[in-house]
Motif scaffolding. Structure first.
Motif, PDB file in Angstrom:
ATOM      1  N   GLY A 100      12.882   1.645   2.694  1.00  0.00           N
ATOM      2  CA  GLY A 100      11.965   1.822   3.809  1.00  0.00           C
ATOM      3  C   GLY A 100      11.599   0.567   4.539  1.00  0.00           C
ATOM      4  N   PHE A 101      10.350   0.099   4.382  1.00  0.00           N
ATOM      5  CA  PHE A 101       9.720  -0.890   5.222  1.00  0.00           C
ATOM      6  C   PHE A 101      10.362  -2.260   5.110  1.00  0.00           C
ATOM      7  N   ARG A 102      10.274  -3.048   6.189  1.00  0.00           N
ATOM      8  CA  ARG A 102      10.738  -4.426   6.224  1.00  0.00           C
ATOM      9  C   ARG A 102       9.678  -5.264   6.940  1.00  0.00           C
ATOM     10  N   VAL A 103       9.466  -6.473   6.457  1.00  0.00           N
ATOM     11  CA  VAL A 103       8.570  -7.400   7.122  1.00  0.00           C
ATOM     12  C   VAL A 103       9.270  -8.725   7.265  1.00  0.00           C
ATOM     13  N   SER A 104       8.632  -9.678   7.931  1.00  0.00           N
ATOM     14  CA  SER A 104       9.353 -10.859   8.375  1.00  0.00           C
ATOM     15  C   SER A 104       9.357 -12.022   7.405  1.00  0.00           C
ATOM     16  N   ALA A 105       8.397 -12.108   6.487  1.00  0.00           N
ATOM     17  CA  ALA A 105       8.279 -13.303   5.651  1.00  0.00           C
ATOM     18  C   ALA A 105       8.910 -13.083   4.286  1.00  0.00           C
ATOM     19  N   GLY A 108      14.302 -11.116   2.200  1.00  0.00           N
ATOM     20  CA  GLY A 108      13.440 -11.694   1.166  1.00  0.00           C
ATOM     21  C   GLY A 108      12.238 -10.856   0.800  1.00  0.00           C
ATOM     22  N   ASN A 109      12.102  -9.655   1.377  1.00  0.00           N
ATOM     23  CA  ASN A 109      10.926  -8.833   1.132  1.00  0.00           C
ATOM     24  C   ASN A 109      11.072  -7.898  -0.063  1.00  0.00           C
ATOM     25  N   VAL A 165      11.276  -4.589 -10.146  1.00  0.00           N
ATOM     26  CA  VAL A 165      11.479  -4.566  -8.696  1.00  0.00           C
ATOM     27  C   VAL A 165      10.160  -4.861  -8.008  1.00  0.00           C
ATOM     28  N   GLY A 166      10.201  -5.727  -7.007  1.00  0.00           N
ATOM     29  CA  GLY A 166       9.041  -5.984  -6.160  1.00  0.00           C
ATOM     30  C   GLY A 166       9.399  -5.736  -4.717  1.00  0.00           C
ATOM     31  N   HIS A 167       8.483  -5.142  -3.945  1.00  0.00           N
ATOM     32  CA  HIS A 167       8.795  -4.777  -2.560  1.00  0.00           C
ATOM     33  C   HIS A 167       7.539  -4.854  -1.695  1.00  0.00           C
ATOM     34  N   MET A 168       7.643  -5.527  -0.558  1.00  0.00           N
ATOM     35  CA  MET A 168       6.554  -5.559   0.417  1.00  0.00           C
ATOM     36  C   MET A 168       6.611  -4.302   1.277  1.00  0.00           C
TER      37      MET A 168
END
Length: 412
Positions: free
Chosen positions: A21-26, A162-163, A213-216
């Motif tokens: 799903g989601f993606r962010v920039s950092a 990297g998210n 697993v880690g996910h932003m």
């Protein structure tokens, strides 16, 4: 209290679905202060050019340190030891091998150790495993006489700019479960009540086969989940394949959290962690009962250097030290010198009912406090004096005790 075993085991699947799903920039650092990568970053504060060149030219970096902890108690239980000391040598490193031109890197991470005691009782056994303080808890839980061990040997892969990060192999669950900035037994508090789980999580051995697993989810919300071999032993890593694939006893966890800074996710942070561990492992007092619990943690920088925190845990079963645990404290970073840190915390705990019955504790309530000051001397030495006050140690003949400690770290 927290639902069925199946409910816990479903959490890693939720995380894997969320990856799509989601993606962010950092790019996000999901590891605790005690992970290999963060430990190496701390070592590089002295700007050792040889290490930086090695990492730049070959994407390979490593560290070596030796740690010593000594403890002395004013009022041990009758017939108990009043001193304990032990040491640990660690060799650790990371080698990025794929995706070198992007943030979606993948590579190997490893850590091997030798843990040894200098006294009849090592610091880990000093509290209650051997006659000592009569305190249901652990001071210097990493300083045992276990000998050689494999703590980390895993592949770490990042995705989604990297998210998202996945680690798989021999891992330490305390690297990703209920972490915060002062949790490391090498540089932070020495009492387990102020470390991962606040004494209310029944963790497996810290070197077992597993996946996490880690996910932003967006700029601030994240999830971390993992499953690990509950019967694995870091001093017998070759047995891990047998226990993982034949015994099917697992430790599983799921964390939902918020962070103000994706660069260091364990500082300005609020999270809730649920966990479950199967019965019939070496960690179960009764050897049959499953255990589970829920933990809460909140920490934030009130000023650029001052970080208050509050942590709590509730557990059921016969694995965690405490059925209930509440900790409040503060950290002060850069006190007197840029690399020197101070920590102070107090803990109120209610001893696990199974432990209380097994050890004949009349009163399950304990109060603990710790003050430490971690100071860097030159480029390769850290010294950490600390003092603890324990009121009403649950199985002691004494009403209270003071514990003085000194930790020394020599690192490259």
């Amino acid at each position: 209290m927290l639902g069925s075993k199946q409910r816990y085991m479903g959490y890693p699947l939720i995380v894997l679905l969320a990856i799509l799903g989601f993606r962010v920039s950092a790019e996000t650092n999901f590891g605790s202060p005690n992970t290999v990568e963060n430990t190496i970053k701390e070592n590089k504060r002295s700007k050792q050019s040889w290490r930086e060149l090695l990492e730049k030219d070959h994407q390979f970096t490593f560290g070596l340190d030796y740690q010593v902890l000594g403890l002395s108690a004013s009022s041990p239980t009758q017939g108990g030891e009043d001193k304990a000391a032990g040491g640990v040598v660690r060799l650790y490193g990371a080698w990025d091998l794929i995706g070198l031109e992007s943030v979606n890197r993948g590579g190997l991470v490893w850590k091997i150790e030798h843990r040894h005691g200098y006294t009849d009782s090592s610091p880990k056994e000093f509290s209650f495993i051997d006659p000592g303080l009569g305190y249901i808890g652990m001071i210097g839980s990493a300083y045992s006489d276990q000998g050689g061990r494999l703590t980390n040997l895993y592949w770490k892969q990042k995705f989604n700019e990297g998210n998202t990060a996945i680690i798989a192999g021999y891992l330490d669950t305390s690297d990703y479960v209920d972490t915060y900035a002062l949790a490391s037994p090498w540089t932070g508090f020495t009492n387990l009540a102020f470390s991962t789980g606040a004494g209310a999580i029944g963790l497996p051995d810290d070197g077992v086969l597993g996946v996490a697993v880690g996910h932003m989810l967006n700029e601030s919300l994240y999830i971390i989940a993992g499953v690990a071999d509950a019967k694995g032993r870091s001093d017998k890593p070759s047995d891990g394949f047998n226990t993982l694939f034949n015994d099917h006893k697992f430790f599983s966890s799921f964390e939902l959290g918020w962070t103000a800074s994706q660069d260091q996710i364990y500082t300005d942070n609020v999270h809730m962690t649920v966990w479950h561990i199967d019965g019939e492992t070496q960690h179960n007092l009764t050897q049959t009962e499953d255990a589970h619990g829920i933990n809460f943690s909140a920490s934030f920088f009130a000023t650029p250097r001052f970080m208050p925190f509050i942590r709590a845990g509730f557990s059921e079963g016969d694995v965690a030290l405490y059925d209930k645990s509440l900790t409040i404290g503060l950290g002060y970073f850069g006190l007197l010198s840029e690399n020197n840190n101070l920590g102070f915390a107090i803990n109120f705990s209610e001893v696990n009912d199974n432990l209380a019955k097994a050890y004949g504790a009349a009163d399950k309530k304990q109060f603990t406090s710790e003050l430490y000051y971690n100071m860097t001397i030159g480029e390769f030495i850290q010294l950490t004096p600390n003092i603890q006050y324990i009121d009403n140690p649950a199985i002691s003949t004494e009403e209270n005790t003071w514990v003085l400690g000194l930790r020394a770290r020599f690192f490259l």
